[in-house]
Design a protein around this motif. Structure first.
Motif, PDB file in Angstrom:
ATOM      1  N   ARG A   1       0.436  -2.301   4.810  1.00  0.00           N
ATOM      2  CA  ARG A   1      -0.578  -1.245   4.835  1.00  0.00           C
ATOM      3  C   ARG A   1      -0.699  -0.655   3.444  1.00  0.00           C
ATOM      4  N   TYR A   2      -1.905  -0.177   3.137  1.00  0.00           N
ATOM      5  CA  TYR A   2      -2.119   0.329   1.777  1.00  0.00           C
ATOM      6  C   TYR A   2      -1.266   1.560   1.483  1.00  0.00           C
ATOM      7  N   ASP A   3      -0.884   2.339   2.537  1.00  0.00           N
ATOM      8  CA  ASP A   3      -0.073   3.527   2.282  1.00  0.00           C
ATOM      9  C   ASP A   3       1.394   3.195   2.017  1.00  0.00           C
TER      10      ASP A   3
ATOM     11  N   ARG B   1      -9.397   0.856  -0.513  1.00  0.00           N
ATOM     12  CA  ARG B   1      -8.636   1.168   0.693  1.00  0.00           C
ATOM     13  C   ARG B   1      -9.426   0.630   1.888  1.00  0.00           C
ATOM     14  N   THR B   2      -8.934  -0.430   2.456  1.00  0.00           N
ATOM     15  CA  THR B   2      -9.627  -1.076   3.567  1.00  0.00           C
ATOM     16  C   THR B   2      -8.672  -1.279   4.731  1.00  0.00           C
ATOM     17  N   LYS B   3      -9.232  -1.692   5.848  1.00  0.00           N
ATOM     18  CA  LYS B   3      -8.395  -2.004   7.012  1.00  0.00           C
ATOM     19  C   LYS B   3      -8.872  -3.313   7.622  1.00  0.00           C
TER      20      LYS B   3
ATOM     21  N   TYR C   1      -1.299   2.343  -4.525  1.00  0.00           N
ATOM     22  CA  TYR C   1      -2.080   3.449  -3.950  1.00  0.00           C
ATOM     23  C   TYR C   1      -1.305   4.770  -3.923  1.00  0.00           C
TER      24      TYR C   1
END
Length: 372
Positions: free
Chosen positions: A229-231, A256-258, A236
């Protein structure tokens, strides 16, 4: 019990099937073997083992098919000549213009009119078809024509049922890379789709016009990461340095995508098409962006340290079919499931240095691992 079964088998028919299959594979599959070797050459020994395994497996299945055709003299003549002529056509186009017997190509063949077909027919092709039809006729004529006994006939019918089932749903992906399974499987899919009332015609996004300044040395590389995940990426702002190399990459644009789904087999096709998480099934009813690159003349190669082929096998749109070559784990001597992503690098390096414009997709395992 085993000896009684052996005694009831007509081994003259078995030998005949093995001989005809060998001639077929040498004539029409050797070019495919040579083509595959260029992707494996960074590990020559393993390449020989891998290609030999795939070729041998295909040879045995071709022999199984010719064994079934021995059920009568007429079926052997008609079936052999048909397979040799179709094999000649497919091998010719692959050798001359690298045209794969893909679903889209098979569809184009069946839906072309005579005028369009004549544009792609040459005297060399016609001669190659005639030569191979004659070869098939001579080989069958010189084989012993002993009538199969009841037990052997039952084996032939059972073998034919198994072969037909594997045309519909191939159990081993290696078989779909070689003739005749390659074009028989895609031909079956075409006629199945024509007969299905609920079939959604695949939309080909490559049909649009695209502005492209041709560059024969252009290399485009797409890396598909997994299970992150980007977090949790330092890139990021995550407190741990989890992306030290990306942090130092110049001119990097990060979004930031999903993904469309938590499942790889759903999210990857969605990622490559115009589908979204709201209409994820659309990813199976349209071609991916890879089809655009192929239209623009790129050699499209897929290298994956993981595979989603078992989920794609019965889908209308198998993303692997849009590539010129794909290498994934599963029945491979080159690498296995859960191997680290570094196993892809030698093959990637070889392919990257080919002197043609290419789209190379690296499908990594990423953070997947056996934590349990």
């Amino acid at each position: 019990m085993f000896k009684k079964i052996i005694n009831h088998i007509n081994f003259d028919i078995v030998k005949s099937a093995l001989f005809i299959a060998l001639i077929y594979c040498v004539l029409f599959n050797v070019t495919l073997v040579i083509s595959d070797f260029q992707y494996y050459k960074s590990r020559p020994l393993f390449a020989v083992i891998e290609i030999s395994k795939n070729f041998s497996l295909n040879y045995l299945t071709v022999a199984l098919l010719f064994f079934c055709l021995h059920i009568s003299c007429l079926s052997l003549y008609i079936g052999s000549i048909f397979l040799f002529i179709t094999g000649a056509i497919c091998s010719y186009y692959f050798s001359v213009i690298k045209a794969q017997a893909s679903y889209e190509m098979i569809k184009s063949v069946f839906e072309s009119n005579l005028t369009e077909a004549s544009e792609h027919t040459s005297l060399r092709l016609i001669l190659w078809m005639i030569i191979n039809a004659i070869i098939a006729f001579i080989i069958v004529k010189k084989r012993p024509h002993k009538k199969a006994n009841i037990f052997t006939s039952i084996l032939m019918i059972a073998a034919l049922a198994i072969y037909c089932y594997n045309i519909q749903t191939p159990k081993y992906r290696a078989l779909t890379n070689y003739f005749p399974k390659k074009y028989l499987h895609n031909s079956f899919n075409y006629f199945r789709d024509k007969l299905k009332d609920n079939h959604h015609e695949k939309f080909d996004i490559a049909q649009f016009d695209y502005d492209f300044i041709d560059n024969h040395s252009l290399k485009v590389v797409l890396v598909i990461g997994e299970s992150i995940r980007y977090d949790h990426m330092g890139l990021y702002g995550y407190e741990r340095e989890t992306t030290p190399y990306l942090d130092k990459t110049a001119n990097l644009i990060a979004f930031r995508t999903k993904s469309c789904s938590a499942n790889t087999y759903s999210s990857v096709p969605c990622l490559l098409t115009r589908a979204t998480d709201k209409n994820i099934e659309e990813s199976y009813h349209q071609t991916s962006f890879m089809s655009v690159f192929k239209k623009l003349g790129f050699n499209v190669v897929w290298l994956g340290s993981q595979s989603i082929i078992k989920y794609m096998r019965n889908k209308d749109n198998n993303i692997y079919n849009e590539t010129d070559f794909f290498m994934i784990p599963g029945g491979s001597t080159l690498y296995n499931m859960n191997d680290i992503d570094e196993v892809l690098l030698p093959y990637f390096s070889d392919i990257l240095h080919n002197d043609q414009k290419q789209l190379i997709i690296l499908h990594s395992s990423g953070s997947h691992w056996d934590y349990g």
